[in-house]
Design a protein around this motif. Sequence first.
Motif, PDB file in Angstrom:
ATOM      1  N   THR A 186      38.159  43.775  43.819  1.00 36.21           N
ATOM      2  CA  THR A 186      38.442  42.657  42.932  1.00 36.21           C
ATOM      3  C   THR A 186      37.375  41.575  43.051  1.00 36.21           C
ATOM      4  O   THR A 186      36.750  41.419  44.108  1.00 36.21           O
ATOM      5  CB  THR A 186      39.821  42.076  43.277  1.00 36.21           C
ATOM      6  OG1 THR A 186      39.875  41.915  44.698  1.00 36.21           O
ATOM      7  CG2 THR A 186      40.913  43.030  42.866  1.00 36.21           C
ATOM      8  N   SER A 203      46.645  44.551  46.380  1.00 38.11           N
ATOM      9  CA  SER A 203      45.181  44.463  46.319  1.00 38.11           C
ATOM     10  C   SER A 203      44.686  44.255  44.900  1.00 38.11           C
ATOM     11  O   SER A 203      43.989  43.287  44.610  1.00 38.11           O
ATOM     12  CB  SER A 203      44.547  45.729  46.894  1.00 38.11           C
ATOM     13  OG  SER A 203      44.641  45.731  48.293  1.00 38.11           O
ATOM     14  N   LYS A 204      45.022  45.166  44.013  1.00 38.21           N
ATOM     15  CA  LYS A 204      44.488  45.120  42.666  1.00 38.21           C
ATOM     16  C   LYS A 204      45.399  44.291  41.766  1.00 38.21           C
ATOM     17  O   LYS A 204      44.945  43.652  40.833  1.00 38.21           O
ATOM     18  CB  LYS A 204      44.309  46.544  42.117  1.00 38.21           C
ATOM     19  CG  LYS A 204      43.537  47.471  43.050  1.00 38.21           C
ATOM     20  CD  LYS A 204      42.149  46.986  43.398  1.00 38.21           C
ATOM     21  CE  LYS A 204      41.558  47.612  44.656  1.00 38.21           C
ATOM     22  NZ  LYS A 204      41.365  49.028  44.688  1.00 38.21           N
ATOM     23  N   GLY A 217      44.725  40.582  43.568  1.00 43.15           N
ATOM     24  CA  GLY A 217      43.429  40.226  44.166  1.00 43.15           C
ATOM     25  C   GLY A 217      43.450  40.094  45.676  1.00 43.15           C
ATOM     26  O   GLY A 217      42.651  39.367  46.259  1.00 43.15           O
ATOM     27  N   PHE A 218      44.352  40.819  46.356  1.00 45.49           N
ATOM     28  CA  PHE A 218      44.531  40.697  47.805  1.00 45.49           C
ATOM     29  C   PHE A 218      43.692  41.702  48.612  1.00 45.49           C
ATOM     30  O   PHE A 218      44.036  42.005  49.746  1.00 45.49           O
ATOM     31  CB  PHE A 218      46.011  40.914  48.153  1.00 45.49           C
ATOM     32  CG  PHE A 218      46.863  39.668  48.071  1.00 45.49           C
ATOM     33  CD1 PHE A 218      46.714  38.764  47.041  1.00 45.49           C
ATOM     34  CD2 PHE A 218      47.828  39.399  49.039  1.00 45.49           C
ATOM     35  CE1 PHE A 218      47.505  37.614  46.968  1.00 45.49           C
ATOM     36  CE2 PHE A 218      48.620  38.260  48.978  1.00 45.49           C
ATOM     37  CZ  PHE A 218      48.461  37.367  47.944  1.00 45.49           C
ATOM     38  N   THR A 219      42.612  42.223  48.033  1.00 45.53           N
ATOM     39  CA  THR A 219      41.846  43.254  48.758  1.00 45.53           C
ATOM     40  C   THR A 219      41.413  42.769  50.148  1.00 45.53           C
ATOM     41  O   THR A 219      41.427  43.538  51.101  1.00 45.53           O
ATOM     42  CB  THR A 219      40.606  43.691  47.947  1.00 45.53           C
ATOM     43  OG1 THR A 219      39.966  42.526  47.419  1.00 45.53           O
ATOM     44  CG2 THR A 219      40.983  44.603  46.792  1.00 45.53           C
TER      45      THR A 219
END
Lengths: 384, 384
Positions: free
Chosen positions: A40, A232-233, A236-238
Amino acid sequence: MARRNHTLAQLKESYLFEEIAKRKARFPQDQLLNLGIGDTTQPLSAPVISALQEAAAKLGCATTYTGYENAFGRTLLREAISQKIYHGKISPEEIFISDGSKCDLARLQQLFHPECMVAMQDPSYPAYVGATKISGKERIIFLSCTPENQFAPDLSELPQIDLFYLCSPNNPTGHVMDHEELKSYISIAQKNGAIIVFDSAYASFIGDPSLPRSIYEIEGSKGVALEMGSFSKMSGFTGVRLGWLVVPKELYFQDGTSVREDWMKISATCFNGASNLAQAGGLAALSEEGMKTSRNITEYYMENAHLLKRSLHLPTYGGKNAPYLWVDLGGKSSWEVFEQLLCDYKIVTTPGVGFGAQGEGFLRLSAFAQREHVEQALHYLQRL
Amino acid sequence: MARRNHTLAQLKESYLFEEIAKRKARFPQDQLLNLGIGDTTQPLSAPVISALQEAAAKLGCATTYTGYENAFGRTLLREAISQKIYHGKISPEEIFISDGSKCDLARLQQLFHPECMVAMQDPSYPAYVGATKISGKERIIFLSCTPENQFAPDLSELPQIDLFYLCSPNNPTGHVMDHEELKSYISIAQKNGAIIVFDSAYASFIGDPSLPRSIYEIEGSKGVALEMGSFSKMSGFTGVRLGWLVVPKELYFQDGTSVREDWMKISATCFNGASNLAQAGGLAALSEEGMKTSRNITEYYMENAHLLKRSLHLPTYGGKNAPYLWVDLGGKSSWEVFEQLLCDYKIVTTPGVGFGAQGEGFLRLSAFAQREHVEQALHYLQRL
């Protein structure tokens, strides 16, 4: 004498994305147009940032400081996922919070006997085969997913399998399973007594309401499937690290014992909970305001996918309800075109062959990019 | 047919601390005096809070947002640990950042062949035996550590072992190994070609400069030892989740291959890095100001240990250079006294037998408590 885990020798020299990182490192990083790794690029939403900062402040104060929490995750977060993602179809006690799907994938290997026969899509996310082998399971069947079979392998001739991985929206092909396709896998699993590990990491990119976002939308699935989910996706927590695993109460091993009971043993022994900060952020991401921002970011990425798909003159799959495009290179090798795009145009992509033998001759493009990178890259990609 | 991992059936019904949590739940939580689980209670230091909030703010801004990072950890953090903890004796490339020692303990199992013979101290941290068995290693030798042998088992008669765990300062006995004792283990490992997993989670509680805080203070150790380190107890990060594993370049398996090379494969496949927030916090915890605050908190906990040790009329070990006290119950059973203290005085402790057969008849008291809990508990503990 310290004896090495024999399966480690079977792993390729380096993990795909490490190899790409090495090749990228030959160029000035700020000149690269990154359509490669599915990472991200858009910032976290305001409610998430506030929640993270508030959670940090609490850790600095004697009366609000907290240490270890429940290894299975915060109750509020499990409840929010139950409601917001599964609309109450999955209970909070069936949802186990983690530091991300890659880590869950490795931990869940330990549920299964090393003699298990494992099936996976080819191409697929490279960690599936890596984690499977590292855990001592050496019996792997690869199911070819190609344009010829519409990325839907025929499983009717499969030998007796214990376990199979399915990913939809698919990484890397962008293929999205419809209800009928998922139903057919579930009935195969029921017939075999097999367990499906369903990877729903990209579920939030499904805009079409007729397509299933979770395997649990299909009847009978709770008796045969685990589901991996991820912030994550979706949010946006990758880098923040937060995900979950669904382990339904109805899921049993061949010997009649409960998979969920064993998962609780494994979690309590091999894990100590996701970071309290990440969990506070996750809860905010599932708030109304948080989800609205996430949807806007998803639309931004999907517009990237649309721009890429429209401009390519090569046969291209995916990119609809999925953040990945799967480009058929018309006979050229994956690494050859990867190198050409990198050296000539500074475009970073992902060679299809990195996802399995059936990925040779393909290239994966990722929509998780800055818009200006996409726009600059388009100009060159049209020439392919 | 989904076959269960056969070793899961060998695991006790519930992990020790889950069982204690269950028993605690019978009482109003705010009335309990908690000398039980080794969980920190003092808030994080101001520089750590600032760093966490600043890291969160960066994630909210398009130009400073970051996603996936190096799975091995941030270079700055690896360098800080190299300098501040190991005084340059261990290079940053030998330090792998993780989400905590419990998770590393589970992951590092996968370095070793399932047929490995594993030795561990009895009593010891319950996750050692749990993680060992879950990973398929069933050949375990327990080394009795009792007051009779000064908690230092004689290893000269050991059969051929592949791997052994050592923890100093010890959880649960509070025993701290001196240079001589550690040397003897290292020479046994050298003779056997075995690998030691050294758990240094409580190293920061060693105030006596003549005692080793790391196994790498002993010559020859880099050829035989891994070391697990943690921010949990050193900096109050039990809920934030941050630790590290040292894998020296000089460490090889029996077959001559590099342990570190395999660890990189495992990390890249089974892990995706510690939370970027936790890593930013860890860097601040290792700043001059951060370490000064941590030392003050350590002193606070060690004063708790001192108060407890002074007041008990039963033979008590540990509690010096170690945050745990190991109380000899003079023939009474661990769970019996645990229940008595819980029901009569609302004091939560940890039954020694939960750490292994040799822990029966002992109770672990933890100095990670609020001072007022310690002071109130003292009054009752004196009657034991």
